[in-house]
Design a protein around this motif. Structure first.
Motif, PDB file in Angstrom:
ATOM      1  N   MET A 158      -6.433  -8.081  -0.060  1.00  0.00           N
ATOM      2  CA  MET A 158      -6.258  -8.065  -1.492  1.00  0.00           C
ATOM      3  C   MET A 158      -6.427  -6.639  -2.028  1.00  0.00           C
ATOM      4  O   MET A 158      -5.676  -6.223  -2.897  1.00  0.00           O
ATOM      5  CB  MET A 158      -7.264  -9.001  -2.147  1.00  0.00           C
ATOM      6  CG  MET A 158      -7.133  -9.044  -3.640  1.00  0.00           C
ATOM      7  SD  MET A 158      -8.068 -10.340  -4.462  1.00  0.00           S
ATOM      8  CE  MET A 158      -9.713  -9.750  -4.333  1.00  0.00           C
ATOM      9  N   LEU A 159      -7.411  -5.906  -1.527  1.00  0.00           N
ATOM     10  CA  LEU A 159      -7.600  -4.534  -1.998  1.00  0.00           C
ATOM     11  C   LEU A 159      -6.403  -3.654  -1.651  1.00  0.00           C
ATOM     12  O   LEU A 159      -5.988  -2.821  -2.453  1.00  0.00           O
ATOM     13  CB  LEU A 159      -8.884  -3.944  -1.405  1.00  0.00           C
ATOM     14  CG  LEU A 159     -10.184  -4.572  -1.897  1.00  0.00           C
ATOM     15  CD1 LEU A 159     -11.366  -4.043  -1.097  1.00  0.00           C
ATOM     16  CD2 LEU A 159     -10.383  -4.308  -3.374  1.00  0.00           C
ATOM     17  N   GLU A 160      -5.860  -3.845  -0.468  1.00  0.00           N
ATOM     18  CA  GLU A 160      -4.679  -3.077  -0.078  1.00  0.00           C
ATOM     19  C   GLU A 160      -3.480  -3.417  -0.958  1.00  0.00           C
ATOM     20  O   GLU A 160      -2.679  -2.557  -1.294  1.00  0.00           O
ATOM     21  CB  GLU A 160      -4.336  -3.339   1.383  1.00  0.00           C
ATOM     22  CG  GLU A 160      -5.350  -2.745   2.343  1.00  0.00           C
ATOM     23  CD  GLU A 160      -5.124  -3.178   3.776  1.00  0.00           C
ATOM     24  OE1 GLU A 160      -4.510  -4.241   4.005  1.00  0.00           O
ATOM     25  OE2 GLU A 160      -5.576  -2.454   4.665  1.00  0.00           O
ATOM     26  N   ALA A 161      -3.375  -4.675  -1.367  1.00  0.00           N
ATOM     27  CA  ALA A 161      -2.239  -5.117  -2.183  1.00  0.00           C
ATOM     28  C   ALA A 161      -2.197  -4.433  -3.547  1.00  0.00           C
ATOM     29  O   ALA A 161      -1.131  -4.319  -4.141  1.00  0.00           O
ATOM     30  CB  ALA A 161      -2.276  -6.631  -2.361  1.00  0.00           C
ATOM     31  N   VAL A 162      -3.357  -3.976  -4.043  1.00  0.00           N
ATOM     32  CA  VAL A 162      -3.379  -3.295  -5.339  1.00  0.00           C
ATOM     33  C   VAL A 162      -3.504  -1.782  -5.197  1.00  0.00           C
ATOM     34  O   VAL A 162      -3.778  -1.079  -6.155  1.00  0.00           O
ATOM     35  CB  VAL A 162      -4.490  -3.858  -6.260  1.00  0.00           C
ATOM     36  CG1 VAL A 162      -4.197  -5.286  -6.632  1.00  0.00           C
ATOM     37  CG2 VAL A 162      -5.857  -3.710  -5.630  1.00  0.00           C
ATOM     38  N   GLY A 163      -3.318  -1.266  -3.957  1.00  0.00           N
ATOM     39  CA  GLY A 163      -3.211   0.164  -3.759  1.00  0.00           C
ATOM     40  C   GLY A 163      -4.428   0.881  -3.214  1.00  0.00           C
ATOM     41  O   GLY A 163      -4.430   2.105  -3.145  1.00  0.00           O
ATOM     42  N   PHE A 164      -5.476   0.183  -2.831  1.00  0.00           N
ATOM     43  CA  PHE A 164      -6.648   0.857  -2.276  1.00  0.00           C
ATOM     44  C   PHE A 164      -6.424   1.231  -0.823  1.00  0.00           C
ATOM     45  O   PHE A 164      -5.701   0.560  -0.098  1.00  0.00           O
ATOM     46  CB  PHE A 164      -7.889  -0.033  -2.388  1.00  0.00           C
ATOM     47  CG  PHE A 164      -8.462  -0.081  -3.775  1.00  0.00           C
ATOM     48  CD1 PHE A 164      -9.325   0.905  -4.225  1.00  0.00           C
ATOM     49  CD2 PHE A 164      -8.140  -1.118  -4.629  1.00  0.00           C
ATOM     50  CE1 PHE A 164      -9.853   0.861  -5.499  1.00  0.00           C
ATOM     51  CE2 PHE A 164      -8.659  -1.171  -5.904  1.00  0.00           C
ATOM     52  CZ  PHE A 164      -9.513  -0.173  -6.342  1.00  0.00           C
ATOM     53  N   GLU A 165      -7.068   2.330  -0.406  1.00  0.00           N
ATOM     54  CA  GLU A 165      -7.002   2.820   0.967  1.00  0.00           C
ATOM     55  C   GLU A 165      -8.420   3.041   1.487  1.00  0.00           C
ATOM     56  O   GLU A 165      -9.377   3.018   0.723  1.00  0.00           O
ATOM     57  CB  GLU A 165      -6.281   4.166   1.020  1.00  0.00           C
ATOM     58  CG  GLU A 165      -4.882   4.165   0.512  1.00  0.00           C
ATOM     59  CD  GLU A 165      -4.267   5.555   0.549  1.00  0.00           C
ATOM     60  OE1 GLU A 165      -5.012   6.557   0.593  1.00  0.00           O
ATOM     61  OE2 GLU A 165      -3.032   5.628   0.519  1.00  0.00           O
ATOM     62  N   SER A 166      -8.521   3.317   2.772  1.00  0.00           N
ATOM     63  CA  SER A 166      -9.805   3.654   3.401  1.00  0.00           C
ATOM     64  C   SER A 166     -10.869   2.618   3.059  1.00  0.00           C
ATOM     65  O   SER A 166     -11.974   2.953   2.642  1.00  0.00           O
ATOM     66  CB  SER A 166     -10.267   5.046   2.974  1.00  0.00           C
ATOM     67  OG  SER A 166      -9.285   6.008   3.250  1.00  0.00           O
TER      68      SER A 166
END
Length: 44
Positions: free
Chosen positions: A1-9
């Motif tokens: 879910m975090l990756e889906a909204v643009g978060f990395e690392s």
């Protein structure tokens, strides 16, 4: 879910007993409810 909204690392920590000593602690234990700390970076 975090990756889906643009978060990395993304790093996810160990489970934390966030209900210790709180009302509803017995219910949280019955359903194995824990909090998880996380750290993530959103570029830009």
């Amino acid at each position: 879910m975090l990756e889906a909204v643009g978060f990395e690392s993304i790093m996810i920590g160990d489970p934390v007993d966030t209900f210790a000593g709180a009302g509803g602690e017995d219910k949280a234990r019955a359903f194995a409810v824990y909090g998880y700390p996380f750290l993530a970076r959103k570029p830009g």
